[in-house]
Scaffold this motif. Sequence first.
Motif, PDB file in Angstrom:
ATOM      1  N   SER A   1       5.697  -8.049   8.065  1.00  0.00           N
ATOM      2  CA  SER A   1       5.247  -6.673   8.296  1.00  0.00           C
ATOM      3  C   SER A   1       6.409  -5.747   7.968  1.00  0.00           C
ATOM      4  N   ILE A   2       6.303  -5.070   6.829  1.00  0.00           N
ATOM      5  CA  ILE A   2       7.390  -4.237   6.328  1.00  0.00           C
ATOM      6  C   ILE A   2       6.858  -2.863   5.966  1.00  0.00           C
ATOM      7  N   GLU A   3       7.574  -1.845   6.392  1.00  0.00           N
ATOM      8  CA  GLU A   3       7.271  -0.472   5.982  1.00  0.00           C
ATOM      9  C   GLU A   3       8.525   0.103   5.322  1.00  0.00           C
ATOM     10  N   ILE A   4       8.354   0.599   4.119  1.00  0.00           N
ATOM     11  CA  ILE A   4       9.447   1.207   3.360  1.00  0.00           C
ATOM     12  C   ILE A   4       9.223   2.706   3.303  1.00  0.00           C
ATOM     13  N   VAL A   5      10.237   3.473   3.677  1.00  0.00           N
ATOM     14  CA  VAL A   5      10.168   4.929   3.585  1.00  0.00           C
ATOM     15  C   VAL A   5      11.350   5.408   2.757  1.00  0.00           C
ATOM     16  N   MET A   6      11.050   6.080   1.655  1.00  0.00           N
ATOM     17  CA  MET A   6      12.075   6.723   0.832  1.00  0.00           C
ATOM     18  C   MET A   6      11.817   8.221   0.896  1.00  0.00           C
ATOM     19  N   THR A   7      12.648   8.920   1.656  1.00  0.00           N
ATOM     20  CA  THR A   7      12.419  10.341   1.879  1.00  0.00           C
ATOM     21  C   THR A   7      12.839  11.155   0.654  1.00  0.00           C
ATOM     22  N   GLY A   8      12.260  12.353   0.552  1.00  0.00           N
ATOM     23  CA  GLY A   8      12.563  13.220  -0.580  1.00  0.00           C
ATOM     24  C   GLY A   8      13.505  14.353  -0.259  1.00  0.00           C
TER      25      GLY A   8
ATOM     26  N   ARG B   1       9.564  20.896   0.623  1.00  0.00           N
ATOM     27  CA  ARG B   1      10.250  19.872  -0.155  1.00  0.00           C
ATOM     28  C   ARG B   1       9.225  19.058  -0.954  1.00  0.00           C
ATOM     29  N   ALA B   2       9.706  18.053  -1.677  1.00  0.00           N
ATOM     30  CA  ALA B   2       8.837  17.295  -2.580  1.00  0.00           C
ATOM     31  C   ALA B   2       7.914  16.328  -1.849  1.00  0.00           C
ATOM     32  N   GLY B   3       8.339  15.808  -0.711  1.00  0.00           N
ATOM     33  CA  GLY B   3       7.576  14.784   0.001  1.00  0.00           C
ATOM     34  C   GLY B   3       8.275  13.439  -0.054  1.00  0.00           C
ATOM     35  N   HIS B   4       7.629  12.408   0.492  1.00  0.00           N
ATOM     36  CA  HIS B   4       8.249  11.101   0.660  1.00  0.00           C
ATOM     37  C   HIS B   4       7.400  10.001   0.023  1.00  0.00           C
ATOM     38  N   LEU B   5       8.039   8.870  -0.286  1.00  0.00           N
ATOM     39  CA  LEU B   5       7.344   7.666  -0.711  1.00  0.00           C
ATOM     40  C   LEU B   5       7.231   6.727   0.483  1.00  0.00           C
ATOM     41  N   MET B   6       6.006   6.351   0.830  1.00  0.00           N
ATOM     42  CA  MET B   6       5.736   5.445   1.943  1.00  0.00           C
ATOM     43  C   MET B   6       5.058   4.191   1.387  1.00  0.00           C
ATOM     44  N   ALA B   7       5.511   3.024   1.812  1.00  0.00           N
ATOM     45  CA  ALA B   7       4.941   1.760   1.341  1.00  0.00           C
ATOM     46  C   ALA B   7       4.855   0.776   2.499  1.00  0.00           C
ATOM     47  N   THR B   8       3.703   0.113   2.648  1.00  0.00           N
ATOM     48  CA  THR B   8       3.517  -0.790   3.787  1.00  0.00           C
ATOM     49  C   THR B   8       2.877  -2.108   3.355  1.00  0.00           C
ATOM     50  N   ARG B   9       3.281  -3.160   4.065  1.00  0.00           N
ATOM     51  CA  ARG B   9       2.639  -4.473   4.001  1.00  0.00           C
ATOM     52  C   ARG B   9       2.540  -4.992   5.426  1.00  0.00           C
ATOM     53  N   THR B  10       1.410  -5.578   5.770  1.00  0.00           N
ATOM     54  CA  THR B  10       1.211  -6.069   7.134  1.00  0.00           C
ATOM     55  C   THR B  10       1.055  -7.580   7.133  1.00  0.00           C
TER      56      THR B  10
ATOM     57  N   LYS C   1       0.870  -1.174   0.000  1.00  0.00           N
ATOM     58  CA  LYS C   1       0.000   0.000   0.000  1.00  0.00           C
ATOM     59  C   LYS C   1       0.905   1.221   0.000  1.00  0.00           C
ATOM     60  N   THR C   2       0.857   2.020  -1.056  1.00  0.00           N
ATOM     61  CA  THR C   2       1.828   3.097  -1.225  1.00  0.00           C
ATOM     62  C   THR C   2       1.158   4.464  -1.262  1.00  0.00           C
ATOM     63  N   VAL C   3       1.934   5.472  -0.898  1.00  0.00           N
ATOM     64  CA  VAL C   3       1.478   6.854  -1.000  1.00  0.00           C
ATOM     65  C   VAL C   3       2.690   7.756  -1.169  1.00  0.00           C
ATOM     66  N   LEU C   4       2.551   8.757  -2.016  1.00  0.00           N
ATOM     67  CA  LEU C   4       3.542   9.828  -2.126  1.00  0.00           C
ATOM     68  C   LEU C   4       3.019  11.006  -1.335  1.00  0.00           C
ATOM     69  N   THR C   5       3.694  11.343  -0.262  1.00  0.00           N
ATOM     70  CA  THR C   5       3.212  12.408   0.613  1.00  0.00           C
ATOM     71  C   THR C   5       3.537  13.780   0.016  1.00  0.00           C
ATOM     72  N   ASP C   6       2.839  14.789   0.494  1.00  0.00           N
ATOM     73  CA  ASP C   6       3.049  16.165   0.050  1.00  0.00           C
ATOM     74  C   ASP C   6       4.001  16.853   1.021  1.00  0.00           C
ATOM     75  N   GLY C   7       5.106  17.404   0.502  1.00  0.00           N
ATOM     76  CA  GLY C   7       6.087  18.059   1.357  1.00  0.00           C
ATOM     77  C   GLY C   7       5.978  19.569   1.387  1.00  0.00           C
ATOM     78  N   GLU C   8       4.848  20.102   0.945  1.00  0.00           N
ATOM     79  CA  GLU C   8       4.720  21.560   0.847  1.00  0.00           C
ATOM     80  C   GLU C   8       4.920  22.250   2.189  1.00  0.00           C
ATOM     81  N   GLU C   9       4.431  21.653   3.265  1.00  0.00           N
ATOM     82  CA  GLU C   9       4.490  22.325   4.559  1.00  0.00           C
ATOM     83  C   GLU C   9       5.912  22.435   5.109  1.00  0.00           C
ATOM     84  N   PHE C  10       6.859  21.644   4.554  1.00  0.00           N
ATOM     85  CA  PHE C  10       8.255  21.803   4.966  1.00  0.00           C
ATOM     86  C   PHE C  10       9.159  22.149   3.781  1.00  0.00           C
TER      87      PHE C  10
END
Length: 439
Positions: free
Chosen positions: A167-174, A92-101, A81-90
């Motif tokens: 249970s794996i969470e992948i975070v690739m920061t921007g 920057r571009a934002g991050h890629l978050m991916a999870t499996r439970t 389950k993936t999402v590209l977050t919005d980094g406007e409030e800091f």
Amino acid sequence: MISKLQYKYLLFSIVLCISILGGAQNNRKEKQIIKAVDNYTASAIDLIKESVNINSGTMNFEGVKNVGRLFQKKLDKLGFKTVLTDGEEFGRAGHLMATRTGKKGPKILMIGHLDTVFELDSSFQEYSMLNDSIMKGPGVADMKGGNVIIILAMQALKEAGLLDEMSIEIVMTGDEEKSGTPLALSKKAFIDAAKRADIALGFENGDNNPKTIVVSRRGSTDWQLKVTGNSAHSSQVFTEATGVGAIYETSRILNAFYEQLAKEKDLTFNPGFIIGGTTLQPHEDGTGGHAFGKTNVVSQQTIVRGDLRAVSLEQLQKAKSTMQNIVSNNYPKTKAELTFSSGGYPPLTRTEGNLTLLGYYNTVSQDLGFGSVTAVNPRNAGAADISFTSAYVDMAIDGMGLTGGGGDHTINEKGDLNTVATQAKITAVLLYRLVNSKF
């Protein structure tokens, strides 16, 4: 009826058979993982090439997002389950978050970053092959190669039928190379992921040696020293009314920093620039400035800016205290103020848990025939995102990414593509054993 001795032999034989069967089953699974990595390595290298040719300098937001979308598609196909977050409030571009439970084993956090130091105005924009295995390219080692190793390991585990139980969470920061502000917002999603995890695995390239793994990283924080003195004709220097001036006091402070802290193991403190004189015009971005003064006038002001790197929070606080004590013991008719930035990267502290995880990694590496792996000297490992997990996870190691090259952050950045499969195999088998309590 069987004798007690015969019963003991029978019981021993049953236990031995169970052990052999279990070992064979484990071995079959690990062989499946290895085979799957080999099957996907060519496409993984193509993915590295494709991602390296997309400029993703930290401030090229669209480029960072494009690299995120590229990796997101791969992870979506693997059931994350993936999402590209919005980094406007800091900013920057934002991050890629991916999870499996899954339902087994510890919760694993796997860490990458999408951005590089090579912005759109860099002359270094595409990969080239120096020979059949050494790739030169922007971000090949730091750290698009590491991101692809994460994906390759996940593909192998999926192919072997093992990914669903994890249970794996992948975070690739921007914004790893140039963090957004405020830092509390820039790193919030990442820290929240660390709070959910038991184990953190970082896929930076460490010290570019596949025989080493990072168990501790030095944190980094900035400091600023402001000193004031009495301005007067130089003939009055050292008098009771005038004192010594700002530059003498600054020299005393910096020399005392060196005398009292320079021998502290793994600690560094570097004054990056200094300006001093009668009047100052510092740059707003903190990168320098202009000073006016005359040889026959006692200096009135100085500003020094630098950084401080420590291998643990305890060492960091001790160094800050020592520096403040030095600053408070002023020469006559001078005042000094030392401030530390509220941001910066915390240290990844060397813990027993990290060393235990290194031991597991080393065992896997040796079992797979890749040789022993030891801990990196923290002086050879700069600050990285994994340091923000230090307060939350039980175990953490870094340096699991593409390696064997060098030239990071320069137009000579390289990586050895032979390490892609090696690192992915160790990673995937390590995860299999961690989740199934095989250590």
